[in-house]
Write a protein that holds these residues in place. Structure first.
Motif, short mmCIF file in Angstrom:
data_model
loop_
_atom_site.label_atom_id
_atom_site.label_comp_id
_atom_site.label_asym_id
_atom_site.label_seq_id
_atom_site.Cartn_x
_atom_site.Cartn_y
_atom_site.Cartn_z
N TRP A 64 29.35 35.70 49.68
CA TRP A 64 28.30 36.54 49.06
C TRP A 64 27.11 35.71 48.65
CZ3 TRP A 64 27.84 41.56 49.58
CH2 TRP A 64 28.98 42.34 49.85
N ASP A 65 27.35 34.50 48.17
CA ASP A 65 26.24 33.59 47.85
C ASP A 65 25.43 33.29 49.11
OD1 ASP A 65 26.66 33.34 45.13
OD2 ASP A 65 27.81 31.48 45.27
N HIS A 66 26.14 33.03 50.21
CA HIS A 66 25.47 32.71 51.47
C HIS A 66 24.65 33.91 51.98
CE1 HIS A 66 28.40 29.20 52.60
NE2 HIS A 66 27.67 28.96 51.53
N LEU A 67 25.21 35.12 51.81
CA LEU A 67 24.49 36.32 52.23
C LEU A 67 23.18 36.46 51.45
CD1 LEU A 67 24.45 38.97 53.88
CD2 LEU A 67 25.61 40.07 51.96
N ALA A 68 23.26 36.23 50.14
CA ALA A 68 22.07 36.32 49.29
C ALA A 68 21.02 35.29 49.71
CB ALA A 68 22.46 36.12 47.83
N ILE A 69 21.49 34.08 50.03
CA ILE A 69 20.57 33.01 50.45
C ILE A 69 19.89 33.38 51.77
CG2 ILE A 69 20.46 30.60 51.23
CD1 ILE A 69 22.87 30.11 49.21
N LYS A 74 16.46 38.98 48.67
CA LYS A 74 15.73 40.26 48.73
C LYS A 74 16.67 41.44 48.99
CE LYS A 74 11.56 38.04 50.47
NZ LYS A 74 10.85 37.66 51.70
N LEU A 75 17.96 41.17 49.12
CA LEU A 75 18.92 42.25 49.41
C LEU A 75 19.29 42.94 48.11
CD1 LEU A 75 20.60 43.65 51.59
CD2 LEU A 75 22.36 41.93 51.25
N ASP A 76 18.83 44.17 47.95
CA ASP A 76 19.03 44.92 46.71
C ASP A 76 20.33 45.72 46.79
OD1 ASP A 76 18.74 46.17 44.28
OD2 ASP A 76 17.32 47.67 45.02
N ILE A 77 21.42 45.09 46.36
CA ILE A 77 22.74 45.75 46.32
C ILE A 77 23.45 45.32 45.05
CG2 ILE A 77 23.07 45.94 48.83
CD1 ILE A 77 24.84 43.39 48.60
N ASP A 78 24.55 46.02 44.75
CA ASP A 78 25.41 45.59 43.63
C ASP A 78 26.41 44.59 44.19
OD1 ASP A 78 24.22 47.32 41.77
OD2 ASP A 78 25.40 49.00 42.53
N TYR A 79 26.17 43.33 43.91
CA TYR A 79 27.06 42.27 44.40
C TYR A 79 28.38 42.30 43.63
CZ TYR A 79 23.24 40.09 47.02
OH TYR A 79 22.24 39.83 47.92
N PRO A 80 29.51 42.06 44.32
CA PRO A 80 30.81 42.05 43.63
C PRO A 80 31.02 40.81 42.76
CG PRO A 80 31.10 41.54 45.95
CD PRO A 80 29.65 41.86 45.77
N TYR A 81 30.16 39.82 42.93
CA TYR A 81 30.23 38.59 42.14
C TYR A 81 28.85 38.27 41.61
CZ TYR A 81 34.49 37.88 44.95
OH TYR A 81 35.70 38.03 45.56
N GLU A 82 28.82 37.42 40.60
CA GLU A 82 27.54 36.93 40.13
C GLU A 82 27.08 35.86 41.12
OE1 GLU A 82 25.49 34.68 36.34
OE2 GLU A 82 27.41 35.68 36.04
N ILE A 83 25.99 36.14 41.81
CA ILE A 83 25.56 35.22 42.87
C ILE A 83 24.70 34.11 42.30
CG2 ILE A 83 25.74 36.87 44.75
CD1 ILE A 83 22.60 37.10 44.50
N VAL A 84 24.58 33.05 43.10
CA VAL A 84 23.77 31.90 42.72
C VAL A 84 22.32 32.34 42.53
CG1 VAL A 84 23.29 31.23 45.13
CG2 VAL A 84 23.25 29.50 43.34
N LYS A 85 21.65 31.76 41.56
CA LYS A 85 20.24 32.10 41.32
C LYS A 85 19.35 31.24 42.21
CE LYS A 85 20.71 33.65 36.53
NZ LYS A 85 22.15 33.69 36.47
N LYS A 86 18.24 31.83 42.64
CA LYS A 86 17.33 31.14 43.55
C LYS A 86 16.81 29.84 42.93
CE LYS A 86 13.53 31.99 46.74
NZ LYS A 86 12.57 32.99 47.27
N GLU A 87 16.49 29.90 41.64
CA GLU A 87 15.94 28.71 40.98
C GLU A 87 16.97 27.59 40.84
OE1 GLU A 87 16.69 31.87 37.73
OE2 GLU A 87 15.88 31.77 39.77
N ASP A 88 18.28 27.98 40.81
CA ASP A 88 19.34 26.96 40.70
C ASP A 88 19.67 26.32 42.04
OD1 ASP A 88 19.46 27.55 38.03
OD2 ASP A 88 21.21 28.86 38.20
N LEU A 89 19.24 26.99 43.10
CA LEU A 89 19.63 26.56 44.45
C LEU A 89 19.07 25.18 44.80
CD1 LEU A 89 21.29 27.76 46.74
CD2 LEU A 89 19.19 28.66 47.72
N TYR A 90 17.87 24.91 44.36
CA TYR A 90 17.23 23.65 44.72
C TYR A 90 17.08 22.70 43.55
CZ TYR A 90 16.19 26.59 48.72
OH TYR A 90 16.33 27.42 49.79
N SER A 91 17.68 23.08 42.42
CA SER A 91 17.59 22.19 41.25
C SER A 91 18.64 21.09 41.37
CB SER A 91 17.80 22.97 39.95
OG SER A 91 19.09 23.54 39.94
N ARG A 92 18.28 19.91 40.91
CA ARG A 92 19.20 18.78 40.98
C ARG A 92 20.23 18.87 39.87
NH1 ARG A 92 16.17 13.11 42.30
NH2 ARG A 92 15.47 13.63 44.39
#
Length: 200
Positions: A64-69, A74-92
């Motif tokens: 599900w994280d990969h799908l969101a990435i 931009k995929l507006d659905i109710d995810y079954p899990y809390e997905i990774v945040k965009k800002e956290d994706l590239y943070s060290r």
């Protein structure tokens, strides 16, 4: 004919162009329920692509994280899990501080030094005596791992005295450790076993 080199760069190439096209299509679906059904189908297809990873913890969550990435979040659905945040994706990740604590004898290692310090706090008795004997034996094994020759018990007892700051003093006449040759033979036998396991 359109070549892949003319297409937009894949965010996650391991899933391929077809999955990316499905994700792009899924974003455009107007009906929310239909969009969620489409996302579920894509997740199932993604999972089938890597069946050997099904036993990995949180495998579905990762998908599900990969799908969101791939959907650029931009995929507006109710995810079954809390997905990774965009800002956290590239943070060290936070920097891990390097341990600069001094090791007095490298061949014994920091853990053994800490265990010796811990042993000094034990109440006198059978348990403490047994622990000290085990520590002294381990010191001798460690010494012989790095110094492939015989070592006198006096050397081990002297180092133990020093590492315990004089709180553990063993008498070589009373306390006997395993012979160096026996420890070395055991180490060689264990090394051969490990080598033969790797060769299988």
């Amino acid at each position: 004919m359109k070549y892949n080199t003319e297409e937009k760069k894949l965010v996650m190439p391991e899933y391929g162009r077809n999955i990316q096209n499905m994700v792009d299509y899924c974003i455009t679906i107007q009906d929310r329920e239909e969009r969620k059904r489409c996302a579920d189908t894509i997740i199932n297809i993604m999972g089938n692509m890597f069946p050997h990873l099904r036993d990995v913890n949180d495998f579905k969550h990762i998908l599900w994280d990969h799908l969101a990435i791939m959907a650029d979040f931009k995929l507006d659905i109710d995810y079954p899990y809390e997905i990774v945040k965009k800002e956290d994706l590239y943070s060290r990740p936070p920097r891990i501080p390097y341990n600069n604590s001094r090791i007095r004898y490298r061949h014994y290692g920091k853990t053994l030094e800490k265990m010796i310090q811990k042993a000094t706090g034990f109440e006198p008795g059978v348990e403490k005596d047994l622990l000290i004997k085990l520590l002294a034996t381990q010191m001798k094994k460690s010494f012989l791992t790095w110094n492939k020759e015989s070592v006198d018990d006096r050397k081990i007892f002297k180092d133990l005295d020093e590492l315990s700051e004089g709180r553990i003093v063993l008498d070589e006449e009373v306390h006997k450790l395993a012979e160096s040759r026996d420890i070395l033979a055991r180490n060689n036998m264990n090394n051969k076993k490990n080598y033969s396991r790797k060769g299988r």
